[in-house]
Design an enzyme around this catalytic site. Structure first.
Site, mmCIF file in Angstrom:
data_model
loop_
_atom_site.group_PDB
_atom_site.id
_atom_site.type_symbol
_atom_site.label_atom_id
_atom_site.label_comp_id
_atom_site.label_asym_id
_atom_site.label_seq_id
_atom_site.Cartn_x
_atom_site.Cartn_y
_atom_site.Cartn_z
ATOM 1 N N ASP A 262 -6.988 -9.961 -5.826
ATOM 2 C CA ASP A 262 -7.241 -9.222 -6.908
ATOM 3 C C ASP A 262 -8.644 -8.526 -7.114
ATOM 4 O O ASP A 262 -8.851 -8.176 -8.035
ATOM 5 C CB ASP A 262 -6.882 -10.195 -8.072
ATOM 6 C CG ASP A 262 -5.757 -10.982 -8.086
ATOM 7 O OD1 ASP A 262 -4.660 -10.468 -8.070
ATOM 8 O OD2 ASP A 262 -5.768 -12.256 -7.984
ATOM 9 N N HIS B 198 -0.542 -5.556 -5.277
ATOM 10 C CA HIS B 198 -1.611 -4.632 -5.174
ATOM 11 C C HIS B 198 -1.435 -3.829 -6.298
ATOM 12 O O HIS B 198 -0.478 -2.739 -6.207
ATOM 13 C CB HIS B 198 -2.011 -3.924 -3.912
ATOM 14 C CG HIS B 198 -2.481 -4.849 -2.775
ATOM 15 N ND1 HIS B 198 -2.699 -4.616 -1.766
ATOM 16 C CD2 HIS B 198 -2.768 -6.204 -2.947
ATOM 17 C CE1 HIS B 198 -3.226 -5.685 -0.879
ATOM 18 N NE2 HIS B 198 -3.380 -6.825 -1.499
#
Lengths: 441, 320
Positions: free
Chosen positions: A23, A53
């Site tokens: 992340d 993503h």
């Protein structure tokens, strides 16, 4: 932003890796590199369909899982042999991208014939194991990624029922090689391997409530996959490199690496730049520029150590695209932790530049100076010998038992970024102060 | 997540991959897939229910019609074959007609499913001489289901050809037509009266013996079963033995499903004696087909030249 900042070189292959637990903003970074032009392809070199993503480009948001994050910028994706391919999710992602305006999305994807295939059987096995662990869960995504890698290992050692291979117990005799993308082109092999996989996992799956579609349905689907998606090996990668630079998109963070992460809270994947470097060498290309991505604060999904955890910040730093997964567990944040980040850089065997994301929300505005561990001050996590899981477990113990000593970071974004560069000993070459492509400079 | 959701996802994914390969050409199929299963049905033009006879007739333009029926298994992965066929239809027609492999070909397409499990187990088009055959082909519903007992309702399709077709080729000239069944499994063990009532709307009583049915159909139709390497059954000994017992050397094993059109064309040319294998393979090379090798292998065991001409007997097909 400052005029003096170092730039990402425009003439080198780029390897994008996350320096945290995932992340970090790898997707958005890849998108902005692709949008700048000159990229021939985005190469996935680890993990599988568990990647998430996020890219926001011109108001379009997509969470990339198997498609490369350069898709919205029109850059094709190559799933290398180090990637785990899950065709059902790939098709669903293609559908989603087409709804968002990407035409003929599947024509943008090429897959290496040797890539391992993740099937619904692996997913069911993964979820059954996690369920049986109860509260001792590892923070798996529940998407069968580890199980896919594990079966290949189990076959390599010809595991027998009850054998423990890498912490997981073998339900049967592993006597059939793992299913790979190339097998989808050969109906007889495909059928045999699916049958074998189902039989192999049957004793485990009996203990849980997770099933898979019929072998016929899966076999038929995989044949359709092989007929619709381009399958091509190293020669294709070489030809891509002749058409422009390659952007290697890492999945997950270096701190989750199977050998360098904090055992057992790791992933079944090499998350350092090692795979990408090896691929470049294999196809005779020059070394890539390693770009380490980090947020202005630490984050973590699910179980495992996060020494600078600052639970009050979860509410202060709302996450648009990260929630709580049924298997993955909750979303956590903490103060920026240069000790973890420097360890990650060392695990990468060095990086060339830093991309700092989320500069618009600079967390607590503080960073970790050191840990207090059983009366000792710790300011560095030592890198162990290769593949020494005992060392990695000891690090986990230290991190879980430490309190943190904090210091303030500069208020002003420029100085904030510059100080992170100093703390980590690498030039800051990209920063972002918002989710959209236009927020990246 | 239970099997249901997975199966849905699997199914949807297969459809995405099919679409990526251009299945949207099959608009009838795409349209039906967007409807609930209960509404799936054969297009009226292809529905065999209540059909008396499909006719292949001579015309001023086509005075020597040769009927050719091509019936595909449309279950599971076999659904790819009609798509291959559709892409190469022009080529097939060109070989048959321009190269003079056969006189005035009239082609009929049909789809075969599983009468035990499918919504649409049989679809039968008309004999067509022009590009209406393309439209017919694209109207076949590719249900893609099938039961998974290693059998499909081929015998139901064969029954239709044996009992529900009438051709000028036979009636006026005593010449057989061609029947090609493209599939990868076995016939159902018996053809029951219930299936005949349900699918064809016939007031049938008693069941039909499958071996006897294939004897019957071959009296008026040169019958071939093409087994393409499209599924694991390609290497299945039981499937091969099953068809060999019914059709002998007319079981054609095809390594590359993409060569199905070329194989049909050359099989007809060889049987008509209008081309020999070497000449046929030369023709394939000349039209840019890369499938000569697969076709040669499939035809390796088939006798060449001189078709059988049955003694003229207009009532021959009525023998029961």
């Amino acid at each position: 932003m400052t005029a003096h900042r170092n730039q990402v070189p425009s003439d080198r292959h780029i390897i994008v890796v996350g320096l945290g637990f995932g992340d970090e903003g790898k997707g958005a970074t890849v998108d902005s590199l692709c949008a700048a032009g000159g990229a021939a392809a985005v190469i996935r070199f680890n993990g599988g369909a568990q990647a998430a993503h996020n890219v926001v480009a011109d108001g379009v948001h997509h969470t990339f899982a198997q498609f490369g994050s350069g898709t919205l910028a029109g850059v094709p994706t190559y799933l290398s042999d180090r990637m785990l391919v899950e065709p059902i999710a790939l098709a669903a992602e293609a559908d989603e991208l087409e709804r968002k305006g990407v035409r003929n999305a599947l024509s943008l994807v090429t897959v290496h014939p040797d890539a391992l295939l993740t099937t619904p059987i692996h997913v069911a096995a993964n979820r059954t194991r996690e369920d049986l662990r109860g509260t001792g869960r590892h923070g798996s995504c529940g998407l069968g990624i580890g199980e896919t890698t594990w079966y290949d290992l189990a076959w390599q050692v010809r595991a027998r029922p009850g054998d423990v291979v890498q912490n997981l117990t073998s339900p049967s005799i592993a006597d059939e090689p793992a299913l790979r993308v190339r097998d989808c082109r050969d109906p007889a092999v495909l059928q045999r391997k699916l049958d074998a996989l189902q039989q192999f996992y049957a004793p485990l799956l009996l203990r849980g409530g997770h099933g898979a579609p019929s072998i016929d349905a899966m076999a038929s689907l995989y044949r359709e996959f092989a007929a619709a998606v381009r399958i091509a090996g190293d020669d294709y990668l070489t030809s891509l490199a002749q058409g422009g630079r390659l952007i290697f998109e890492g999945a997950q963070g270096v701190l989750l690496d199977e050998w360098r992460g904090f055992h057992p809270y790791t992933t079944w994947s090499t998350t350092t730049p090692a795979n990408a470097r090896a691929l470049l060498t294999r196809v005779g290309q020059p070394a890539g520029y390693v770009l380490g991505v980090l947020r202005s604060y630490q984050t973590r999904h699910g179980a495992g150590p996060l020494p600078s955890e600052f639970s009050a910040a979860v509410g202060l730093l709302p996450e648009r695209h990260n929630g709580t997964g049924a298997y993955q567990g909750g979303w956590r944040v903490g103060h920026l932790d240069p000790i973890l980040l420097r360890y990650a850089i060392e695990a990468c065997e060095g990086i060339d530049g830093l991309a700092i994301t989320h500069l618009d929300r600079r967390g607590s505005g503080r960073f970790v100076m050191g840990y207090q561990y059983r009366g000792h001050r710790v300011s560095k996590l030592p890198l162990g010998a290769a593949q020494d899981l005992r060392h990695q477990s000891r690090l986990t113990g230290v991190l879980c038992d430490s309190t943190t000593v904090l210091q303030d970071l500069p208020q002003q974004a420029d100085q904030f970024a510059a100080q992170i560069g100093d703390l980590l000993g690498a030039p800051v070459v990209l920063v972002s102060d918002g989710p959209d492509r236009k927020n990246r400079t | 997540m239970g099997n249901g959701a997975w199966s849905d996802n699997t199914y949807r994914a297969a459809s995405t991959f099919r679409r990526a390969r251009g299945i949207d050409d099959f608009t009838y199929t795409s349209t039906l897939f967007s409807l609930p299963q209960a509404k799936w049905a054969a297009s009226p033009a292809l529905d065999p229910f209540g059909v008396g006879m499909r006719e292949s007739r001579d015309s001023a333009e086509h005075p020597n019609s040769t009927p050719i029926a091509v019936l595909f298994d449309v279950t599971g992965s076999m659904g790819a074959v009609p798509r291959i066929m559709q892409a190469k239809l022009g080529q097939l027609h060109g070989l048959l007609q321009r190269e003079g492999y056969v006189q005035d070909p009239q082609i009929m397409f049909g789809g075969i499913g599983d009468a035990d499990t499918d919504r649409v187990p049989l679809q039968i088009g008309q004999f067509e001489s022009d590009n209406r055959m393309d439209e017919q082909l694209r109207t076949i519903f590719l249900e893609g289901n099938g039961g998974g007992q290693k059998s499909e309702s081929y015998e139901l399709a064969t029954y239709f050809i044996a009992r529900h077709t009438v051709t000028d080729a036979w009636e006026k000239r005593g010449r057989k037509g061609y029947l090609f069944i493209v599939g990868d499994e076995m016939n159902k063990p018996v053809l029951t009266a219930a299936k005949l009532r349900q699918v064809l709307g016939e007031p049938a009583r008693g069941q039909v013996d499958v071996a006897a049915l294939y004897q019957e159909v071959q009296r008026r139709w040169d019958t071939y079963f093409i087994l393409p390497n499209q599924s694991s059954y390609f290497t299945d000994r039981q499937v091969r033995e099953h068809w060999r017992a019914l059709l002998g050397e007319r079981l054609l094993l095809l390594d590359d499903p993409a060569a199905v059109c070329e194989l049909i064309a050359l099989t007809i040319g060889l049987n008509e004696g209008t081309v020999d294998l070497t000449g046929g393979l030369d023709d394939l090379r000349r039209i840019g087909s890369g499938h000569g090798k697969a076709v040669r292998k499939a035809l390796a065991g088939v006798g060449t030249g001189r078709r059988m001409i049955a003694p003229f007997d207009p009532d021959g097909d009525r023998r029961r």
